[in-house]
Design a protein around this motif. Structure first.
Motif, PDB file in Angstrom:
ATOM      1  N   PRO A 153     -43.908 -55.281   6.910  1.00  0.00           N
ATOM      2  CA  PRO A 153     -44.397 -55.585   8.258  1.00  0.00           C
ATOM      3  C   PRO A 153     -43.878 -56.929   8.742  1.00  0.00           C
ATOM      4  O   PRO A 153     -43.506 -57.788   7.952  1.00  0.00           O
ATOM      5  CB  PRO A 153     -45.914 -55.629   8.066  1.00  0.00           C
ATOM      6  CG  PRO A 153     -46.096 -56.044   6.639  1.00  0.00           C
ATOM      7  CD  PRO A 153     -44.958 -55.415   5.896  1.00  0.00           C
ATOM      8  N   GLY A 154     -43.862 -57.102  10.042  1.00  0.00           N
ATOM      9  CA  GLY A 154     -43.541 -58.397  10.624  1.00  0.00           C
ATOM     10  C   GLY A 154     -42.187 -58.495  11.269  1.00  0.00           C
ATOM     11  O   GLY A 154     -41.953 -59.383  12.080  1.00  0.00           O
ATOM     12  N   SER A 155     -41.254 -57.606  10.937  1.00  0.00           N
ATOM     13  CA  SER A 155     -39.899 -57.746  11.456  1.00  0.00           C
ATOM     14  C   SER A 155     -39.809 -57.508  12.959  1.00  0.00           C
ATOM     15  O   SER A 155     -38.916 -58.029  13.617  1.00  0.00           O
ATOM     16  CB  SER A 155     -38.960 -56.786  10.719  1.00  0.00           C
ATOM     17  OG  SER A 155     -39.416 -55.447  10.862  1.00  0.00           O
ATOM     18  N   LEU A 156     -40.720 -56.709  13.510  1.00  0.00           N
ATOM     19  CA  LEU A 156     -40.687 -56.402  14.950  1.00  0.00           C
ATOM     20  C   LEU A 156     -41.902 -56.946  15.705  1.00  0.00           C
ATOM     21  O   LEU A 156     -42.127 -56.570  16.856  1.00  0.00           O
ATOM     22  CB  LEU A 156     -40.597 -54.882  15.152  1.00  0.00           C
ATOM     23  CG  LEU A 156     -39.308 -54.210  14.650  1.00  0.00           C
ATOM     24  CD1 LEU A 156     -39.396 -52.705  14.834  1.00  0.00           C
ATOM     25  CD2 LEU A 156     -38.091 -54.756  15.378  1.00  0.00           C
ATOM     26  N   LEU A 157     -42.663 -57.826  15.072  1.00  0.00           N
ATOM     27  CA  LEU A 157     -43.867 -58.339  15.723  1.00  0.00           C
ATOM     28  C   LEU A 157     -43.550 -59.240  16.916  1.00  0.00           C
ATOM     29  O   LEU A 157     -44.433 -59.522  17.726  1.00  0.00           O
ATOM     30  CB  LEU A 157     -44.731 -59.101  14.712  1.00  0.00           C
ATOM     31  CG  LEU A 157     -45.488 -58.237  13.701  1.00  0.00           C
ATOM     32  CD1 LEU A 157     -46.276 -59.103  12.746  1.00  0.00           C
ATOM     33  CD2 LEU A 157     -46.425 -57.266  14.414  1.00  0.00           C
ATOM     34  N   TRP A 158     -42.296 -59.689  17.022  1.00  0.00           N
ATOM     35  CA  TRP A 158     -41.925 -60.496  18.187  1.00  0.00           C
ATOM     36  C   TRP A 158     -42.063 -59.698  19.479  1.00  0.00           C
ATOM     37  O   TRP A 158     -42.153 -60.283  20.573  1.00  0.00           O
ATOM     38  CB  TRP A 158     -40.492 -61.014  18.042  1.00  0.00           C
ATOM     39  CG  TRP A 158     -39.446 -59.954  17.878  1.00  0.00           C
ATOM     40  CD1 TRP A 158     -38.967 -59.453  16.719  1.00  0.00           C
ATOM     41  CD2 TRP A 158     -38.770 -59.244  18.934  1.00  0.00           C
ATOM     42  NE1 TRP A 158     -38.024 -58.484  16.954  1.00  0.00           N
ATOM     43  CE2 TRP A 158     -37.882 -58.332  18.309  1.00  0.00           C
ATOM     44  CE3 TRP A 158     -38.819 -59.286  20.315  1.00  0.00           C
ATOM     45  CZ2 TRP A 158     -37.068 -57.480  19.041  1.00  0.00           C
ATOM     46  CZ3 TRP A 158     -38.002 -58.436  21.052  1.00  0.00           C
ATOM     47  CH2 TRP A 158     -37.140 -57.548  20.422  1.00  0.00           C
ATOM     48  N   ILE A 159     -42.106 -58.367  19.384  1.00  0.00           N
ATOM     49  CA  ILE A 159     -42.285 -57.527  20.576  1.00  0.00           C
ATOM     50  C   ILE A 159     -43.639 -57.805  21.227  1.00  0.00           C
ATOM     51  O   ILE A 159     -43.773 -57.760  22.459  1.00  0.00           O
ATOM     52  CB  ILE A 159     -42.131 -56.034  20.207  1.00  0.00           C
ATOM     53  CG1 ILE A 159     -40.690 -55.754  19.765  1.00  0.00           C
ATOM     54  CG2 ILE A 159     -42.509 -55.130  21.380  1.00  0.00           C
ATOM     55  CD1 ILE A 159     -40.449 -54.354  19.261  1.00  0.00           C
ATOM     56  N   PHE A 160     -44.660 -58.106  20.408  1.00  0.00           N
ATOM     57  CA  PHE A 160     -45.964 -58.472  20.960  1.00  0.00           C
ATOM     58  C   PHE A 160     -45.847 -59.720  21.830  1.00  0.00           C
ATOM     59  O   PHE A 160     -46.465 -59.808  22.891  1.00  0.00           O
ATOM     60  CB  PHE A 160     -46.971 -58.733  19.832  1.00  0.00           C
ATOM     61  CG  PHE A 160     -47.563 -57.494  19.225  1.00  0.00           C
ATOM     62  CD1 PHE A 160     -48.752 -56.967  19.701  1.00  0.00           C
ATOM     63  CD2 PHE A 160     -46.928 -56.850  18.181  1.00  0.00           C
ATOM     64  CE1 PHE A 160     -49.301 -55.827  19.139  1.00  0.00           C
ATOM     65  CE2 PHE A 160     -47.459 -55.705  17.606  1.00  0.00           C
ATOM     66  CZ  PHE A 160     -48.657 -55.192  18.091  1.00  0.00           C
ATOM     67  N   VAL A 161     -45.066 -60.689  21.367  1.00  0.00           N
ATOM     68  CA  VAL A 161     -44.869 -61.918  22.131  1.00  0.00           C
ATOM     69  C   VAL A 161     -44.172 -61.608  23.452  1.00  0.00           C
ATOM     70  O   VAL A 161     -44.550 -62.130  24.512  1.00  0.00           O
ATOM     71  CB  VAL A 161     -44.051 -62.939  21.322  1.00  0.00           C
ATOM     72  CG1 VAL A 161     -43.832 -64.219  22.125  1.00  0.00           C
ATOM     73  CG2 VAL A 161     -44.746 -63.260  20.005  1.00  0.00           C
ATOM     74  N   MET A 162     -43.171 -60.753  23.402  1.00  0.00           N
ATOM     75  CA  MET A 162     -42.432 -60.399  24.614  1.00  0.00           C
ATOM     76  C   MET A 162     -43.332 -59.676  25.617  1.00  0.00           C
ATOM     77  O   MET A 162     -43.342 -60.007  26.812  1.00  0.00           O
ATOM     78  CB  MET A 162     -41.228 -59.530  24.265  1.00  0.00           C
ATOM     79  CG  MET A 162     -40.325 -59.237  25.451  1.00  0.00           C
ATOM     80  SD  MET A 162     -38.830 -58.325  25.007  1.00  0.00           S
ATOM     81  CE  MET A 162     -39.534 -56.719  24.643  1.00  0.00           C
TER      82      MET A 162
END
Length: 658
Positions: A153-162
């Motif tokens: 987990p965590g590799s695509l969590l930047w999508i939440f920020v976007m």
């Protein structure tokens, strides 16, 4: 004083009070939105490291705010002016608050932050063999990532920020165009520049608070409260350090929610400020007429509201001053948005400062003087009652003076510590290399070292090595931040004469003149910021006064729309992509993918970072000069008409020209 006069004075006092309450509430909303924006801009370096992503992807996250703004700005600017503006602003503040909350979610889903390191976390003995060790002792990625790695987990969590940034942009949309149009509608013409100056002051106080908060949070480790400080082996100046970015965004969410509360209780419309010469009966009739008009507007269908959209748009497109002003804004916003987005990173890389120190210094040196410049710019416009041509002339020449001073930044340079295999050879000869193969040399070729992992050590010779293994170190003593690596063959190979060839954790400090050059750079930015802020208010009044009263809200909205589409969204993306091209060493994710950049070619970085804005701003002075010519010709024509007018009309016409 008669009862009727007392009642009239009371009505006037009530009206003015409500306008000033609106101004105060709008100023707080401006503080909230700009504080959130400045905080987000300053934490992009932290996000880059937290999610192990390149600067170009960080630029997309940055531009996502403008996408959210873009989705609504034209409709809010046009339709919002015909609805209950204070309540729409209140709704925007609430949505902006929820956007900030959404941005913080990844921290609570991410788990503990993994610090990239070549040293096995499983080794506990005080003296650890490093060179000639089998690669299995290192936390190295394999060429074929395992299934567990793929599911990590965590590799695509930047999508939440976007997505949160998009929501934040949608929430901010109504605040500026509807707030300014509301003030313009109900404020005296001579008070309007001063009120706008107060709002511009608020837009500087907000970023100042945001940068101070960001500086404080960047000094705290991201896993605040869940990791023992003694277990953290890196310092705040390390390229792998991630601050507690999530903490400040939660504070911003709370402030935005509070800022929206007063707007729910403000009226839809007010009497024009200063209408004291009317009789009480006339005033009452105007209030009744205004209420009737509001009721009629409320009954209008969306089609009836929208039918004037195309005529308004055509009128704006045929307004040469307005269209040229948009061109200037797009060019200058491209320059400034790209610079501001990556300024903390620039100070970190060029002068060797931590993210916390870089953010703090930028805020302290720049924002207070911008606040003073905005205030005096608005006060100057109010006191001397300048016309649109005079305002454009002031904005042009003051801005040009600042632009010429800007080039002094090319002389505020600093050579950071050399890195073996990247900026210098292992013998200490200066050479810049973008290839990983140059990390290997005769002194470490037999050490079987990983080339992808960034875990720098500083040799006694003042040269930084990418890892203790690549420095050829045979052993280590101590634990945590105090660990020392000994018998380092590459340090000895550089010609450094000493019986104890050793290295310590972390990158070496830069040259002694770096601190002095940093202050020269900050003082220059202080002077430039003050001069440019003096030109901001006169420039903005050119935009406002180039529009008719019924076009103001829509015109300000389209102006914001254009600046976001052609500058706000693309500029951080291409600035980030250009910065990525100067990366000398990329970090590595758990499964072997390329992560965030650890060190840049600072010379190329400096030329790109300073040169691109210089070109964009230089081009912007072409439409600026054309505006001056148009306004000068228009003023001459109107003056000639005034001279030929009847004497009794001249005073009124002269006031109109102002």
């Amino acid at each position: 004083m008669t009862e009727a006069e007392k009642q009239g004075a009371g009505d006037k006092f009530c009206c003015i009070s409500k306008l000033k309450v609106f101004l105060l509430a709008l100023s707080l909303a401006f503080v909230g939105k700009t504080m959130s924006g400045a905080y987000m801009n300053s934490l992009f370096t932290q996000l880059e490291r937290q999610f192990n992503i390149p600067a170009s992807l960080v630029g997309i996250i940055n531009g996502s705010f403008e996408i959210g703004n873009l989705l609504l700005i034209a409709f809010v600017s046009y339709f919002g002016a015909k609805l209950h503006r204070p309540r729409i602003i209140a709704l925007g503040c609430t949505v902006m608050s929820f956007g900030c909350l959404f941005i913080s979610i990844p921290h609570f889903l991410f788990g503990r932050y993994r610090i990239e390191s070549t040293i096995s976390q499983q080794e506990n003995f005080s003296v650890m063999p490093l060179c000639l060790v089998n690669q299995s002792l290192f936390s190295l990625p394999t060429e074929e990532p395992s299934k567990e790695c793929e599911k990590e987990p965590g590799s695509l969590l930047w999508i939440f920020v976007m997505v949160g940034n998009i929501v934040r942009g949608m929430g901010e949309t109504p605040i500026m165009p509807l707030g300014i149009s509301y003030l313009e509608d109900f404020a005296k013409a001579e008070n309007s520049p001063f009120y706008l100056g107060c709002l511009h002051t608020a837009t500087v106080i907000g970023p100042f608070l945001g940068l101070l908060l960001a500086s404080f949070c960047a000094e705290l480790f991201v896993d605040l409260g869940s990791v023992d400080a003694e277990d953290i082996t890196i310092t705040a100046t390390d390229a792998r350090w991630v601050g507690a970015w999530w903490l400040g965004i939660l504070i911003c969410a709370s402030l935005n929610l509070l800022a929206g509360i007063p707007f729910w209780f403000l009226p839809r419309s007010l009497l024009k400020e200063g209408e004291s010469n009317e009789s009480v009966e006339t005033r009452k009739k105007s209030v009744v007429a205004l209420q009737e008009n509001n009721k009629n507007e409320a009954k209008q269908t969306m089609y009836e509201i929208a039918k004037d959209f195309i005529p308004f748009l055509k009128a704006l497109l045929h307004n040469p001053v307005y269209m040229l002003f948009i061109c200037i804004t797009v060019l200058q916003f491209n320059a400034f948005n790209g610079m501001v987005s990556f300024m903390p990173k620039y100070v970190e890389q060029q002068f060797g400062k931590s993210a916390s120190d870089a953010i703090f210094l930028i805020g302290v040196y720049n924002l207070p003087v911008i606040c003073v410049g905005y205030f005096f710019g608005g006060l100057f416009m109010k006191k001397f009652k300048t016309n649109i041509y005079q305002a454009a002339k002031i904005a042009f020449w003051v801005s040009l003076l600042e632009y010429l001073l800007y080039f002094g930044a090319y002389w505020t340079i600093c050579d950071t510590s050399p890195v073996a295999g990247l900026t210098v050879s292992y013998e200490g000869i200066e050479q810049v290399s973008y290839e990983e193969s140059t990390l290997l040399a005769g002194c470490n070729r037999d050490c079987d070292c990983p080339l992808t992992i960034w875990d720098p050590v500083c040799g006694n010779n003042g040269i930084t090595y990418v890892s203790s293994c690549l420095a050829g170190c045979k052993s280590s003593r101590g634990t945590g931040k105090s660990m020392v690596f000994e018998n380092c063959t590459c340090v000895a190979a550089s010609g450094f004469s000493s019986q104890n060839i050793s290295a310590t954790l972390g990158q070496c400090d830069g040259e002694e003149n770096c601190e002095k050059m940093l202050h020269y750079f900050l003082i220059l930015s202080l002077v430039c910021s003050f001069i440019f802020s003096l030109a901001a208010m006169p420039g903005y009044m050119v935009l406002i006064r180039s529009l008719t009263p019924e076009e103001k809200s829509f015109g300000v909205g389209i102006h914001g729309l254009a600046s976001r589409v052609f500058a706000g969204i693309p500029s951080p993306i291409y600035f980030g992509a250009l910065i990525d091209t100067t990366c000398l060493k990329w970090g590595t994710m758990t499964c072997g993918e390329e992560g965030a950049c650890r060190i840049y070619d600072i010379v190329t970085y400096r030329w790109l970072y300073l040169g691109l804005p210089a070109i964009l701003r230089g081009v912007s002075y072409i439409p600026s000069a054309v505006i001056l010519l148009i306004l000068k010709k228009k003023l001459k024509t109107e003056t000639q008409v005034l001279l030929n007018a009847p004497v009794e009309m001249q005073a009124e016409e002269h006031e109109a020209l102002k």
